[in-house]
Design an enzyme around this catalytic site. Structure first.
Site, mmCIF file in Angstrom:
data_model
loop_
_atom_site.group_PDB
_atom_site.id
_atom_site.type_symbol
_atom_site.label_atom_id
_atom_site.label_comp_id
_atom_site.label_asym_id
_atom_site.label_seq_id
_atom_site.Cartn_x
_atom_site.Cartn_y
_atom_site.Cartn_z
ATOM 1 N N GLU A 362 -45.210 -17.788 20.434
ATOM 2 C CA GLU A 362 -44.611 -17.324 19.186
ATOM 3 C C GLU A 362 -43.104 -17.160 19.345
ATOM 4 O O GLU A 362 -42.339 -17.369 18.399
ATOM 5 C CB GLU A 362 -45.233 -15.996 18.737
ATOM 6 C CG GLU A 362 -44.816 -15.599 17.322
ATOM 7 C CD GLU A 362 -45.657 -14.473 16.750
ATOM 8 O OE1 GLU A 362 -46.543 -14.769 15.923
ATOM 9 O OE2 GLU A 362 -45.443 -13.315 17.142
ATOM 10 N N HIS A 393 -64.927 -21.799 36.978
ATOM 11 C CA HIS A 393 -66.189 -22.380 36.526
ATOM 12 C C HIS A 393 -66.092 -22.881 35.088
ATOM 13 O O HIS A 393 -67.115 -23.125 34.447
ATOM 14 C CB HIS A 393 -67.308 -21.345 36.653
ATOM 15 C CG HIS A 393 -67.521 -20.883 38.063
ATOM 16 N ND1 HIS A 393 -68.316 -21.563 38.957
ATOM 17 C CD2 HIS A 393 -67.003 -19.836 38.745
ATOM 18 C CE1 HIS A 393 -68.301 -20.938 40.128
ATOM 19 N NE2 HIS A 393 -67.505 -19.885 40.020
ATOM 20 N N LYS A 519 -49.081 -17.662 5.731
ATOM 21 C CA LYS A 519 -49.424 -16.446 4.987
ATOM 22 C C LYS A 519 -49.198 -16.643 3.495
ATOM 23 O O LYS A 519 -50.019 -16.249 2.659
ATOM 24 C CB LYS A 519 -48.579 -15.266 5.488
ATOM 25 C CG LYS A 519 -48.885 -14.816 6.905
ATOM 26 C CD LYS A 519 -47.979 -13.654 7.273
ATOM 27 C CE LYS A 519 -48.220 -13.161 8.695
ATOM 28 N NZ LYS A 519 -47.323 -12.047 9.054
#
Length: 552
Positions: A362, A393, A519
């Site tokens: 960001e 894993h 947004k």
């Protein structure tokens, strides 16, 4: 506050061109170690309880000198001073980025635009201390007179990831029976799961939002209020008593907190110069203070301040944040290693990769310079991570044998389970985790050439399915032991790494305009969901909306 300070651009320096040429070499970590027995000692440094070994990075003395020259060429020292002194380093929003001031000691002095920053910060910390102690001591009571047993932090982004990461890392320092929970997801899943077993009469909500307008946070807060009111009516409680006894607000917008119904005595102050992803040191850290106490929270601040001092004063050649940032630039911009993974070999740091994903991407996911010019070089890499033993894993297969170059940060704590209640079995598990940390970085660096006893296998691997190419660059950070103080230093280290990278790339790491457009569009789409209006969006979005409406 300093206005429109124009620093030199690293892109134009001779060191940039030198590094471009150096990047064209055929780099072999195995060869670098074979040629220099002192390499590990020379390419490592320490600051307090943090020890950094970057000898497994594809660098030599010539590259390091050029990187340090690159730092000087963009006036990094001046930029660091500007950050610390409250200059307008967030140029697109015309403000400072003074997260370092949040951990200044009370005896320090810092005036910015006639504001006594230190005094304001410590006044807020005193409020955090009073509120957290009321909660921890059982004197904070709900609408029915019962003591608070559970605190729910409602926030998103930095208002969630910071305190969640720190609280999780430091939970063994918890000295209270009050439980602390975190809710961030807009779809309500986290909140719904919590409300199924929490008790309204003993639950306190912290609404953490710098703007107090974030839809994710306020939608969860509204649901929490409805849940509380439903029970309060059965117990003869009022909306006023619920709002006063069950909500704390943390924001830079007092007007919106007042309008929502947060009682003035339960409002904690943020400032415009605190970015969300840099805010856990402020009142946003209230949830941390509730869980580990104010003394522990102040140790966290002290550790961060110690790293601030190191960053501001240490020579760049021994400056851990500077070196970590320069190495990131070398990998991403010059070597085109555009993926980076954070691998803590300690379960307590389970949320650190997520926290750093936000902090770095960001902040530095930018494609224009401070002055609005398009960038023609690679900036922030794609970052992800996981607890190292789990990652082995999961995605280590790609690291060892995939086609992508990936740089890595290995993070481990040296001492654990060796206190008064020493646990031999757990100590052995910890040693096994440390061994895996060192082993994985070794194989990533040297591939099939890494064999036991420090020998180098120069033979040919006949089974190509078992070939490890190596040459994956990595840095190893060892922490003496995980404490509030050392965690504060570690987090501040990565904050300053971000600033170093941004300074070299000439980008603003303190805004996030890329987040805002989504947004705004969401508001338009949501409005369209509730009203029959067609033809406002692209054909794909229109089709998806119609499908949703048919099923609603």
């Amino acid at each position: 506050m300093e206005k429109d300070k124009r620093y030199h651009c690293a892109r134009q320096s001779k060191y940039w061109q030198q590094l471009q040429k150096l990047a064209m070499r055929s780099w072999s970590l195995a060869s670098l170690f074979e040629k220099d027995d002192t390499r590990a000692a020379r390419f490592s440094t320490q600051a307090g309880s943090l020890y950094m070994d970057y000898s497994k990075q594809c660098v030599d003395e010539e590259v390091l000198v050029s990187l340090l020259g690159l730092a000087d060429s963009c006036d990094l020292s001046e930029r660091i001073d500007a950050l610390m002194q409250g200059a307008m380093v967030n140029t697109s929003e015309s403000r400072a980025a003074l997260h370092t001031a949040l951990r200044l000691p009370e005896t320090a002095s810092l005036q910015v635009d006639d504001q006594d920053v230190v005094s304001d910060v410590h006044y807020s910390l005193a409020q955090v201390a009073r509120m957290s102690e009321r909660i921890r001591s059982g004197t904070w009571r709900g609408f029915s007179g019962k003591a608070v047993t559970d605190v729910v932090n409602i926030g998103v982004g930095g208002s969630d990831l910071g305190p969640l990461m720190a609280k999780t890392a430091l939970d063994e320092w918890a000295d209270t029976s009050v439980n602390v929970h975190f809710v961030s997801n807009m779809d309500g899943t986290q909140l719904d799961n919590l409300l199924k077993y929490l008790k309204p009469e003993t639950t306190l909500f912290i609404i953490s939002s710098k703007s107090f307008g974030t839809v994710d946070t306020l939608s969860n807060a509204k649901t929490a209020l409805s849940w509380l009111l439903a029970t309060a009516k059965l117990r003869s409680g009022t909306e006023d008593s619920v709002l006063r006894r069950h909500f704390i607000g943390i924001s830079a917008n007092n007007e919106k907190m007042n309008a929502w119904g947060i009682h003035p005595e339960h409002q904690l102050q943020l400032w415009d110069w605190v970015g969300g992803r840099f805010s856990l040191w402020s009142a946003i850290g209230l949830a941390i203070a509730v869980r580990i106490g104010m003394a522990g929270f102040k140790e966290l601040l002290s550790g961060a301040h110690n790293m601030d001092t190191h960053f501001a004063e240490a020579d760049f050649a021994d400056n851990i944040p500077v070196l970590l940032g320069l190495l990131a630039v070398w990998n991403s911009t010059f070597l085109q290693v555009n993926a980076h993974t954070v691998l803590p070999y300690d379960g307590r740091l389970s949320y650190l990769p997520s926290y750093l994903t936000q902090l770095e991407m960001e902040s530095n996911g930018k494609s224009v310079t401070l002055h609005g010019e398009r960038i023609d070089y690679d900036t922030c890499p794609i970052l992800w991570g996981e607890i190292g033993s789990n990652a082995q894993h999961a995605f280590y297969q790609l690291l060892h044998q995939g086609t992508q170059q990936v740089s890595c940060d290995f993070i481990a704590c040296v001492r654990r389970y060796d206190g008064p209640l020493k646990n031999t079995s757990l100590q052995q598990q910890h040693e096994l985790s440390l061994a895996n940390c060192l082993a994985q970085s070794r194989v990533l660096a040297f591939g099939n050439r890494a064999v036991a006893d420090g020998k180098v296998d120069t033979g040919v691997v006949t089974d190509k399915c078992k070939f490890y190419r190596g040459n994956q660059p990595s840095t190893t950070l060892l922490i003496d032991e995980l404490t509030p103080y050392s965690l504060g230093s570690l987090i501040a280290l990565y904050e300053h790494k971000v600033y170093v990278m941004a300074s070299i790339w000439d980008v603003n790491p303190f805004d996030q305009w890329g987040v805002e457009m989504g947004k705004q569009m969401a508001d338009s789409v949501h409005h369209a969901m509730q009203h029959e209006r067609k033809g406002r969006f692209d054909k794909s979005t229109e089709q998806l909306l119609q499908h949703i409406k048919q099923l609603s």
